[in-house]
Design a protein around this motif. Structure first.
Motif, mmCIF file in Angstrom:
data_model
loop_
_atom_site.group_PDB
_atom_site.id
_atom_site.type_symbol
_atom_site.label_atom_id
_atom_site.label_comp_id
_atom_site.label_asym_id
_atom_site.label_seq_id
_atom_site.Cartn_x
_atom_site.Cartn_y
_atom_site.Cartn_z
ATOM 1 N N ALA A 373 -5.186 5.617 -9.001
ATOM 2 C CA ALA A 373 -4.377 6.827 -9.167
ATOM 3 C C ALA A 373 -5.215 8.105 -9.256
ATOM 4 N N PRO A 374 -6.295 8.172 -10.049
ATOM 5 C CA PRO A 374 -7.055 9.435 -10.112
ATOM 6 C C PRO A 374 -7.615 9.852 -8.755
ATOM 7 N N ILE A 375 -8.145 8.907 -7.994
ATOM 8 C CA ILE A 375 -8.689 9.245 -6.670
ATOM 9 C C ILE A 375 -7.571 9.743 -5.760
ATOM 10 N N ALA A 376 -6.418 9.043 -5.808
ATOM 11 C CA ALA A 376 -5.288 9.456 -4.974
ATOM 12 C C ALA A 376 -4.806 10.842 -5.349
ATOM 13 N N ASP A 377 -4.771 11.148 -6.663
ATOM 14 C CA ASP A 377 -4.302 12.462 -7.099
ATOM 15 C C ASP A 377 -5.250 13.568 -6.642
ATOM 16 N N ASN A 378 -6.543 13.318 -6.687
ATOM 17 C CA ASN A 378 -7.507 14.322 -6.219
ATOM 18 C C ASN A 378 -7.303 14.642 -4.744
ATOM 19 N N LYS A 379 -6.793 13.676 -3.969
ATOM 20 C CA LYS A 379 -6.549 13.901 -2.540
ATOM 21 C C LYS A 379 -5.111 14.333 -2.265
ATOM 22 N N GLY A 380 -4.304 14.465 -3.347
ATOM 23 C CA GLY A 380 -2.909 14.872 -3.168
ATOM 24 C C GLY A 380 -2.021 13.773 -2.619
ATOM 25 N N LEU A 381 -2.361 12.516 -2.856
ATOM 26 C CA LEU A 381 -1.596 11.384 -2.333
ATOM 27 C C LEU A 381 -0.616 10.880 -3.376
ATOM 28 N N GLU A 382 0.517 10.394 -2.917
ATOM 29 C CA GLU A 382 1.505 9.763 -3.800
ATOM 30 C C GLU A 382 1.418 8.248 -3.630
ATOM 31 N N LEU A 383 1.445 7.527 -4.755
ATOM 32 C CA LEU A 383 1.414 6.070 -4.743
ATOM 33 C C LEU A 383 2.759 5.550 -5.204
ATOM 34 N N TYR A 384 3.385 4.692 -4.391
ATOM 35 C CA TYR A 384 4.702 4.143 -4.723
ATOM 36 C C TYR A 384 4.640 2.616 -4.658
ATOM 37 N N PHE A 385 5.344 2.002 -5.577
ATOM 38 C CA PHE A 385 5.433 0.539 -5.615
ATOM 39 C C PHE A 385 6.911 0.155 -5.615
ATOM 40 N N ILE A 386 7.375 -0.441 -4.503
ATOM 41 C CA ILE A 386 8.769 -0.893 -4.385
ATOM 42 C C ILE A 386 8.766 -2.399 -4.587
ATOM 43 N N CYS A 387 9.226 -2.801 -5.751
ATOM 44 C CA CYS A 387 9.182 -4.224 -6.130
ATOM 45 C C CYS A 387 10.516 -4.889 -5.826
ATOM 46 N N ASP A 388 10.456 -6.036 -5.193
ATOM 47 C CA ASP A 388 11.667 -6.811 -4.914
ATOM 48 C C ASP A 388 12.275 -7.288 -6.238
ATOM 49 N N PRO A 389 13.555 -6.973 -6.504
ATOM 50 C CA PRO A 389 14.159 -7.436 -7.771
ATOM 51 C C PRO A 389 14.140 -8.953 -7.928
ATOM 52 N N LYS A 390 14.017 -9.695 -6.821
ATOM 53 C CA LYS A 390 14.015 -11.166 -6.912
ATOM 54 C C LYS A 390 12.651 -11.728 -7.319
#
Length: 898
Positions: A373-390
């Motif tokens: 996350a810190p590296i991604a934030d420095n580059k202005g990137l968004e990190l998303y995790f879409i988890c299957d409810p199953k």
């Protein structure tokens, strides 16, 4: 000559046999053909006689054929299969009459003794009478009429005359054959003698030549072709003799050259052996260098991790705790990445083994996201995790390798993405025997050209040499990832488009966890979700739906405010996504104020890595709103993990999901008031933990470290209950229990509760025979152990502690710090490493047992699995396996965090 006579004889016999057989078959075919022809005439002429049942007409019809010597009987049978007329009374069995048909194939006769029976149906076609005009002439002409079956004609033919003629043909044929064969043999022998003599002489000469008598020659006595052959043999013998002399000279020269070549090859082999030895020494030096470098790099990292742990024990706010936690996990990941080189070396020699233990795949992915996350934030990137409810809460697999694979793939995505977002998606297919998970990591990075995709999975290779200069990296990450995925039974594929991004598809099989953790249940919890980013909205929705909460999602502020209008108590919480704090501060401030005017309940703001407090406008607005008599506003930063969101949501719903009170608080201090307990446990840390648990419950514990000491204590004083570890040095728990039962009463009647991490069938039976009342399996939670002690001692006047859950003991509840645990673990590992250097298997087994017990008591599943594997390799005395498992054990202990 015999070889020449045999085919001539065979041909003569074959031709004679063929001619005789043909004549015999001709006689038989002639008889059958004549009989068939006669039968056709009789069938055609019998229509009227059978139709009118007129035997006299049929007798007249049969009179002429009866005069032939081959005809024995003619039988006319009507449609009811009754004989109308019969020319003779020959006794035969009942004939099998064929069904009438319009077929034209010849009838196959049946043989009865010396007779052949031919039969044919008698059919008559219907008559068409034309009483219509010419206009219907054509239609009537095309009308078919079915034939009428009147009966059968049966012709009995004897074959006596035919067989007589056949016999005469056979005799004449044999006589002719013998005469022809005799003439053939006489001519063959005469001609053969004129040829075989010279040929035999040639054969003798050739035989002498084959026995190295190269001076042998054929005496020329014949003319024609055989004379030419004799001359050719002599000429050939002369050339062979000359060639032999020349070859002997060549062989002598070649032998001399071969001796020289062999001498050269021998020198080359000696050089190759020396080169091989030098290569092996270089390879050993490489391994030694890697091991030393690994040690040198681990030392400062261990210090970093140690000071981070000390820092976490100081007074930190939530944000500082979050940062220190990320640093700690990142240090752990870096420690594992240092092992990548060693992992690659092990993968090359197939020395890595995959573990099978319960773990949370969801937490593995979230931990990897938080570390990036810190590296991604420095580059202005968004990190998303879409988890299957199953996706199940826990699966069976190798968490260390899964974490390594996911962290590597996410790290690559962050490294090669300048702007945009990185999305991790899971798709889960639940089968009866296993769980198939498809994990997709999609970025909006630089992409890769199609022709360069194959080189990505080659060691020390990247898609472009400029990538190493721009982004760094050794080129081993994807190679290790691919090999690890294949070792776990999965597959990895990569799809990319230059300038658009890359998508990595990871397919992994897992086993079902037989004892999964209890799922989070937020049923009835109503949540309003606002986020203009569809990916972020889907990630949050999937997470909330997994917890069975009711979610209403909107993507613009008008819908948000409309939902909140006059609905203060309609929602339990409102979650708002603010992705770009530096771009929309005034808009977000106004929207936050409008929401707070309409909703006074739980409000959660989800932002990037930057806190709301880092925005001047929003910080001022937050201070203004926090001053009101409203519920506090929580600020969660992306990547948003399930743990963060669940902690924030539980603030207002203690009945649904509050942080559980410590088990020590649930247990009354007088649960075991004044009970004298004897604890026999060989591990000092386990003894300390059990002592703290029982003292807090009001008991008076006495501690011993082996079965012999337990027997001595039990024989000296009267205890209310004994807690006995099964596997101990000097004397194990089974033998100690057996000796205690042999003591005089009342000492022998004390209840014994066995404690063990695992027990096999014969040990379980042995425990029962030794008089053990109850066997408790580690991990043992406090409520459970106190509950069984109360049952065993039949405590009166004390409320029995109910067993509500099976959580592992929390060390902080009993004044035991994490550093105490780490100290004990490091002490055990150091003792095992020292014993390994001395090749002392008994000491290694003893400490491995203590580690297994400690891991079982505290529910450290990964440590328990690795320790058991280490103990098994020690039992088999396979030193390479012992070294590999010790290395794994050191890695697992270094990353333990209770």
């Amino acid at each position: 000559m015999l070889l020449a006579l045999v085919p001539i004889t065979i041909i003569t016999l074959a031709m004679s046999g063929y001619m005789i057989s043909s004549r015999l078959n001709l006689e038989r075919d002639t008889l059958f053909k004549n009989s068939q022809t006669l039968l056709g005439y009789l069938s055609a002429g019998a229509e009227f006689g059978l139709f009118a049942d007129n035997s006299e007409a049929l007798a007249g019809l049969a009179k002429a054929p009866q005069e032939q010597s081959e005809i024995s009987d003619i039988i006319f049978i009507n449609a009811d299969q009754k004989e109308v007329f019969r020319s003779s009374n020959i006794n035969i069995d009942r004939l099998p009459l064929e069904s009438p048909s319009t077929r034209v194939e010849p009838h196959v006769p049946h043989q009865f003794n010396q007779f052949w029976a031919f039969q044919a149906p008698v059919l008559v076609s219907g008559l068409n009478i034309n009483d219509f005009g010419e206009e219907n002439q054509q239609d009537l002409a095309t009308t078919d009429t079915d034939p009428i079956h009147l009966g059968w004609v049966v012709l009995l033919v004897n074959d006596r005359a035919m067989k007589k003629r056949q016999f005469e043909i056979l005799i004449r044929g044999l006589i002719i054959t013998l005469i022809g064969l005799s003439l053939t043999l006489w001519m063959a022998i005469s001609i053969g003698r004129s040829i075989t003599g010279p040929i035999q002489a040639i054969i003798d000469t050739v035989d002498r030549l084959s026995h190295e008598q190269l001076n042998a020659r054929v005496k020329i006595e014949s003319s024609g072709e055989i004379g030419e052959l004799e001359k050719g043999i002599n000429s050939l013998a002369a050339r062979v003799q000359q060639t032999r002399i020349r070859l002997e000279d060549d062989v002598a020269e070649a032998t001399k050259n071969l001796r020289s070549t062999l001498h050269t090859l021998e020198r080359k082999n000696i050089d190759l052996d020396q080169e091989k030895q030098r290569a092996e020494e270089a390879n050993f030096a490489k391994d030694e260098f890697l091991a030393r470098m690994s040690h040198e790099l681990r030392t400062p990292l261990t210090s970093v991790m140690g000071f981070i742990q000390l820092l976490e024990k100081t007074q930190l706010n939530l944000e500082q705790k979050e940062y220190s936690s990320i640093v700690r996990r990142t240090s752990s990941l870096l420690l594992r990445l240092i092992d990548d080189i060693l992992d690659f070396s092990k993968l090359q020699s197939n020395a890595i083994k995959i573990e099978k233990i319960p773990f949370s795949l969801e937490e593995c992915i979230e931990d990897s996201l938080e570390m990036q996350a810190p590296i991604a934030d420095n580059k202005g990137l968004e990190l998303y995790f879409i988890c299957d409810p199953k996706l199940p809460l826990q699966v069976i697999g190798d968490p260390t390798r899964i974490r390594q694979v996911i962290a590597n793939l996410i790290g690559n995505a962050v490294k090669f993405t300048k702007e945009g977002e990185i999305t991790i998606t899971t798709q889960c297919v639940l089968n009866e025997g296993d769980i198939n998970v498809e994990l997709t990591i999609k970025d909006t990075g630089i992409g890769i050209e199609a022709e360069k995709l194959k080189s990505l999975f080659q060691p020390f290779s990247q898609a472009d040499t400029s990538i190493t200069r721009r982004f760094g990296g050794s080129g081993l990450g994807l190679v290790i990832t691919k090999r690890l995925v294949e070792l776990m039974g999965g597959s990895i594929s990569l799809y990319s488009q230059p300038g658009e991004g890359t998508e990595v598809l990871l397919k992994l099989p897992f086993n079902h966890c037989t004892q999964p953790r209890s799922p989070v249940d937020l049923r009835g919890y109503r949540i309003l979700l606002f986020d203009r980013n569809p990916t972020a909205e889907k990630a949050l929705s999937n997470c909330l739906l997994k917890w069975r909460s009711t979610v209403t999602a909107v993507n613009n502020h008008k819908q948000l405010l409309k939902q909140l209008k006059n609905a203060n108590h309609k929602y339990d919480a409102v979650i708002m996504g603010f992705p770009n704090l530096h771009l929309n501060q005034h808009y977000q401030s106004r929207l936050l104020g409008c929401v707070r005017q309409r909703f006074a309940g739980k409000l959660i703001l989800v932002t990037g890595q930057k806190s709301v407090l880092e925005s001047d406008v929003l910080a001022l607005k937050m201070a203004e709103l926090q001053g009101l008599d409203l519920q506090p506003i929580d600020n969660l930063q992306r990547p948003l993990t399930h743990r963060k969101l669940l902690t924030a949501l539980k603030y207002e719903k203690p009945l649904l999901a509050t942080q559980p009170t410590s088990t020590a608080e649930k247990i009354a201090s007088d649960s075991l008031q004044d009970l004298k307990l004897l604890i026999a446990e060989d591990n000092s840390f386990n003894r300390l933990l059990l002592q703290k648990i029982l003292e807090q419950a009001g008991a008076q514990p006495t501690l011993v470290s082996n079965g012999e000491q337990a027997l001595a204590q039990a024989s000296q004083g009267c205890y209310d209950c004994i807690l006995m570890d099964v596997h101990m040095p000097v004397m194990d728990g089974i033998e100690a229990s057996r000796h205690i039962r042999e003591l005089p009463e009342p000492l022998s009647q004390v209840p014994i509760i066995a404690l063990t991490a695992n027990v096999i069938a014969n040990e379980e039976q042995a425990l029962k025979e030794a008089g053990v009342a109850t066997t408790l399996f580690k991990p043992i939670n406090e409520q459970k152990i106190i509950h069984h002690i109360q049952l065993a001692t039949k405590a009166d006047g004390t409320s029995i502690v109910a067993v509500e859950n099976s959580e592992k003991p929390r060390l902080a509840d009993y004044g035991i710090s994490i550093s105490d645990l780490h100290k004990e673990l490091n002490s055990q590992i150091s003792a095992i490493a020292h014993a390994f250097e001395l090749q002392d298997t008994l000491t290694m087994r003893d400490h491995a047992h203590q580690l297994t017990g400690l891991a079982g008591l505290l529910d450290l599943v990964e440590l328990e699995a690795v320790t058991m594997a280490f103990g098994q390799s020690v039992k088999t005395a396979r030193w390479r396996d012992i070294w590999e498992n010790l290395w794994r054990l050191q890695r697992v202990v270094a990353t333990i965090d209770v």
